[in-house]
Design a protein around this motif. Structure first.
Motif, PDB file in Angstrom:
ATOM      1  N   UNK A  76       0.835  -1.211   0.000  1.00 33.98           N
ATOM      2  CA  UNK A  76       0.000   0.000   0.000  1.00 33.98           C
ATOM      3  C   UNK A  76       0.868   1.259   0.000  1.00 33.98           C
ATOM      4  N   UNK A  77       2.029   1.208   0.692  1.00 33.19           N
ATOM      5  CA  UNK A  77       2.932   2.361   0.713  1.00 33.19           C
ATOM      6  C   UNK A  77       3.638   2.526  -0.629  1.00 33.19           C
ATOM      7  N   UNK A  84       2.400   1.606  -3.526  1.00 30.48           N
ATOM      8  CA  UNK A  84       1.389   2.116  -4.456  1.00 30.48           C
ATOM      9  C   UNK A  84       1.229   3.632  -4.296  1.00 30.48           C
ATOM     10  N   UNK A  85       1.217   4.104  -3.057  1.00 26.45           N
ATOM     11  CA  UNK A  85       1.102   5.535  -2.787  1.00 26.45           C
ATOM     12  C   UNK A  85       2.295   6.290  -3.342  1.00 26.45           C
ATOM     13  N   UNK A  86       3.479   5.701  -3.192  1.00 25.21           N
ATOM     14  CA  UNK A  86       4.705   6.327  -3.698  1.00 25.21           C
ATOM     15  C   UNK A  86       4.663   6.433  -5.223  1.00 25.21           C
ATOM     16  N   UNK A  87       4.254   5.361  -5.894  1.00 30.05           N
ATOM     17  CA  UNK A  87       4.182   5.365  -7.353  1.00 30.05           C
ATOM     18  C   UNK A  87       3.197   6.412  -7.858  1.00 30.05           C
ATOM     19  N   UNK A  88       2.090   6.591  -7.136  1.00 34.26           N
ATOM     20  CA  UNK A  88       1.082   7.579  -7.536  1.00 34.26           C
ATOM     21  C   UNK A  88       1.577   9.010  -7.349  1.00 34.26           C
ATOM     22  N   UNK A  89       2.297   9.250  -6.238  1.00 34.50           N
ATOM     23  CA  UNK A  89       2.642  10.617  -5.851  1.00 34.50           C
ATOM     24  C   UNK A  89       3.988  11.108  -6.390  1.00 34.50           C
ATOM     25  N   UNK A  90       4.967  10.201  -6.463  1.00 39.22           N
ATOM     26  CA  UNK A  90       6.335  10.635  -6.690  1.00 39.22           C
ATOM     27  C   UNK A  90       6.926  10.244  -8.044  1.00 39.22           C
ATOM     28  N   UNK A  91       6.504   9.113  -8.594  1.00 36.00           N
ATOM     29  CA  UNK A  91       7.191   8.561  -9.766  1.00 36.00           C
ATOM     30  C   UNK A  91       6.529   8.989 -11.070  1.00 36.00           C
ATOM     31  N   UNK A  92       7.379   9.270 -12.092  1.00 33.20           N
ATOM     32  CA  UNK A  92       6.821   9.478 -13.426  1.00 33.20           C
ATOM     33  C   UNK A  92       6.620   8.111 -14.083  1.00 33.20           C
ATOM     34  N   UNK A 139      -0.291  -7.215  -5.437  1.00 33.74           N
ATOM     35  CA  UNK A 139      -0.949  -6.540  -4.320  1.00 33.74           C
ATOM     36  C   UNK A 139      -0.806  -5.023  -4.439  1.00 33.74           C
ATOM     37  N   UNK A 140       0.356  -4.561  -4.866  1.00 32.99           N
ATOM     38  CA  UNK A 140       0.572  -3.126  -5.090  1.00 32.99           C
ATOM     39  C   UNK A 140      -0.364  -2.603  -6.162  1.00 32.99           C
ATOM     40  N   UNK A 142      -4.699   3.748  -7.695  1.00 32.67           N
ATOM     41  CA  UNK A 142      -5.917   4.352  -8.234  1.00 32.67           C
ATOM     42  C   UNK A 142      -6.037   4.016  -9.720  1.00 32.67           C
ATOM     43  N   UNK A 143      -7.187   4.288 -10.298  1.00 34.94           N
ATOM     44  CA  UNK A 143      -7.475   3.841 -11.663  1.00 34.94           C
ATOM     45  C   UNK A 143      -6.553   4.477 -12.699  1.00 34.94           C
ATOM     46  N   UNK A 144      -6.193   5.753 -12.501  1.00 32.51           N
ATOM     47  CA  UNK A 144      -5.316   6.424 -13.474  1.00 32.51           C
ATOM     48  C   UNK A 144      -3.929   5.794 -13.508  1.00 32.51           C
TER      49      UNK A 144
END
Length: 451
Positions: A28-29, A31-39, A57-58, A63-65
C-alpha cells in the motif's frame, strides 16, 4: 518510507539496492509512492523490480489512473503474471474502473476459467454481496478427516485469500464452517462433520454489500460465506473487503450530507468541471427551494414595515433552527447506518427528540431573552414582550426542526432512498421556511400587527 533514498537509487541505477529497499515496505505504501512521486518511466522500473505477489498486491492498491498508465506500459506476459497473482475480487474491482479497451486487453491475458468467473461476478447487481465476493476459499467435505483437511489447506492455501476459516460443503451446499484453530487442536482421525459448526452465519449474493459488511463487524468474522438462492456456496466476503465497502459508503454519505453528488475518483483526481457539476445540482435545488422562505418574508412584509426591528432576528432564528435540525438528522442517520435505529423506532425517536428540543429551547429562550432585554432597552417600546415572542418562537422552532430532522431520514429509508439525502442542506432549507412562518405568525399576534 524514505522516498528520497528510493529516488536517488533509481537515478543512480542501483537496482539491486533499490530492490532491497522496496522489500522493506508494504504494498500500500509502494502504491502511494508510485502515484505521488514517480513518473511513468520510474513507475515501470520500480514495478518490475517487485516480486510477483507483491507487484499484484501493489497493483490492487493503485488508483485507476495509475493502473491504466501501468497497463499500457507493461507487456502482455507481465500483465498475465500480475493478473494470475491477483485475487479475483480485486481483479473485478480493477475491471469495473477501466475503459473498455483496457478491459479487453486484461481479459485477453487471463485464462478461460478465470474469464468465466470474472463474467459471473460482473453480472451481480452493483452494491450487492455477489459483486464484492471472492470465489477463492477453502472448501472441505463432511467426511474429510482433520489430517486430510490440513493436507488440502497446505496444497491450495497459497492461492486462497483466507485459510483461517474453511467451509464444509455437501453437493455444493454450505453445511458448516471449521476454524483452523479447531483443525490444529483436534485429533487427526476426526471428521469435519464431528468438529464443524453448523449454525453458520451467511449472506446471499443479492444482499446489500453494506448490510453484509455490518454483519461481519457485528459477529466479529474474518470472512462470511455467500450463498445463492439454492443455498449453494459461491464465495466469501472477507473483513478487509467489508472495511472498503464501509469506507466507500461513508464517503458517499458524507458527500450527500454536504449536498455534493458522490464522485467515483479521489478529490485531486476529479476534474474541476466534474466537481462543479457534482456540486451545482444540489446547490441549484436548494437555491430554488429557498424561494419559499422568500415568499413567506414577502407575505409578512407589512410586519417588518410596522416593526423594522423584527428583521434583525430572522438570521438568528433560521440559523438556530437549521443547526438543531442538522444535529438530529446527523445522529439519526448515524444510528440508521450502524443499525441502532430502525423505522419501527420512529415514535421513540420523535418522543426523545421533542423532550430534548423542549429543554434546549428553554435554555436558549432564557439566554436570548436576557440578551434582548439588555440590548434592546430603549430601541423598542416593550423589550420584555419582544423577548417573550422570541422565546416562544425559539421553543416552537427547535421542536419543529428536531422533529423534521429525526423523521425525514427514517422516512427516506422506508421508501428506499439513502437517509443521507435528508441531511444538513435539505433539512436547513425546510426548517428555514418553517421558522420564518412560525416567527412572523407569533410576532404579528403578540404585537397585534395587521396588514
Amino acid at each position: 518510507m524514505n522516498r528520497e533514498k528510493i529516488l536517488d537509487l533509481l537515478e543512480e541505477r542501483k537496482y539491486k539496492e533499490l530492490k532491497e529497499e522496496l522489500d522493506k515496505f508494504y504494498p500500500v505504501d509502494i502504491a502511494q509512492f508510485l502515484e505521488d512521486e514517480a513518473d511513468e518511466k520510474q513507475m515501470l522500473i520500480l514495478f518490475r523490480l517487485l516480486p510477483k505477489e507483491e507487484a499484484a498486491e501493489t497493483f490492487a492498491y493503485m488508483n485507476s489512473d495509475t493502473r491504466e498508465t501501468l497497463i499500457n506500459a507493461l507487456t502482455d506476459s507481465e500483465l498475465e503474471e500480475v493478473m494470475d497473482e491477483m485475487y479475483l475480487d480485486d481483479t473485478v474491482d480493477v475491471l469495473e474502473e477501466m475503459p473498455a479497451n483496457v478491459v479487453d486487453r486484461l481479459l485477453l491475458v487471463t485464462d478461460e476459467d478465470t474469464r468465466k468467473q470474472i463474467n459471473q461476478l460482473l453480472q451481480y447487481p452493483e452494491d450487492s454481496a455477489g459483486s464484492v465476493m471472492n470465489v477463492d476459499y477453502v472448501g472441505l467435505r463432511p467426511d474429510m478427516t482433520v489430517e486430510e483437511a490440513i493436507l488440502k489447506i497446505r496444497q491450495v492455501g497459497i492461492n486462497r485469500e483466507t485459510i483461517y476459516t474453511c467451509y464444509v460443503r455437501e453437493k455444493k451446499k454450505l453445511v458448516g464452517v471449521v476454524d483452523v484453530k479447531d483443525l490444529l487442536t483436534s485429533s487427526d482421525s476426526k471428521t469435519m462433520e464431528e468438529i464443524m459448526e453448523t449454525n453458520v452465519i451467511y449472506a446471499k449474493t443479492t444482499d446489500d454489500q453494506e448490510d453484509v459488511a455490518h454483519k461481519i463487524i457485528k459477529y466479529g468474522l474474518v470472512a462470511i460465506p455467500i450463498v445463492d438462492h439454492e443455498m449453494c456456496m459461491v464465495g466469501i466476503v472477507t473483513v478487509d473487503d467489508a472495511m472498503l465497502v464501509l469506507q466507500d459508503e461513508a464517503t458517499e454519505d458524507i458527500s450527500i450530507m454536504a449536498g455534493v453528488s458522490p464522485a467515483e475518483e479521489t478529490y485531486f483526481s476529479t476534474s474541476v468541471f466534474q466537481e462543479a457539476k457534482n456540486r451545482s445540482v444540489w446547490l441549484l435545488f436548494l437555491m430554488l427551494s429557498a424561494t419559499f422562505s422568500g415568499m413567506v418574508l414577502d407575505h409578512f412584509s407589512y410586519a417588518v414595515l410596522a416593526m423594522p426591528v423584527l428583521n434583525a432576528f430572522v438570521p438568528m432564528l433560521t440559523g438556530t433552527g437549521g443547526n438543531c435540525g442538522s444535529q438530529s438528522s446527523t445522529l439519526v442517520i448515524r444510528g440508521i447506518t450502524v443499525g441502532e435505529i430502525q423505522l419501527k423506532n420512529i415514535f421513540r425517536v420523535i418522543f426523545k427528540e421533542v423532550r430534548v428540543a423542549l429543554l434546549v429551547g428553554l435554555i436558549l429562550a432564557v439566554v436570548n431573552g436576557v440578551r434582548v432585554v439588555i440590548m434592546y432597552q430603549g430601541k423598542t417600546d416593550n423589550p420584555l414582550l419582544l423577548a417573550f415572542a422570541l422565546g416562544i418562537t425559539l421553543m416552537c422552532t427547535i421542536v419543529m426542526a428536531k422533529t423534521i430532522g429525526c423523521t425525514l431520514p427514517l422516512l427516506a429509508k422506508r421508501i428506499g432512498l439513502d437517509p443521507a439525502i435528508m441531511a444538513a442542506p435539505l433539512i436547513t432549507t425546510l426548517v428555514d421556511t418553517g421558522t420564518t412562518l412560525i416567527y412572523f405568525s407569533i410576532v404579528t399576534r403578540v404585537f397585534r400587527i395587521t396588514a
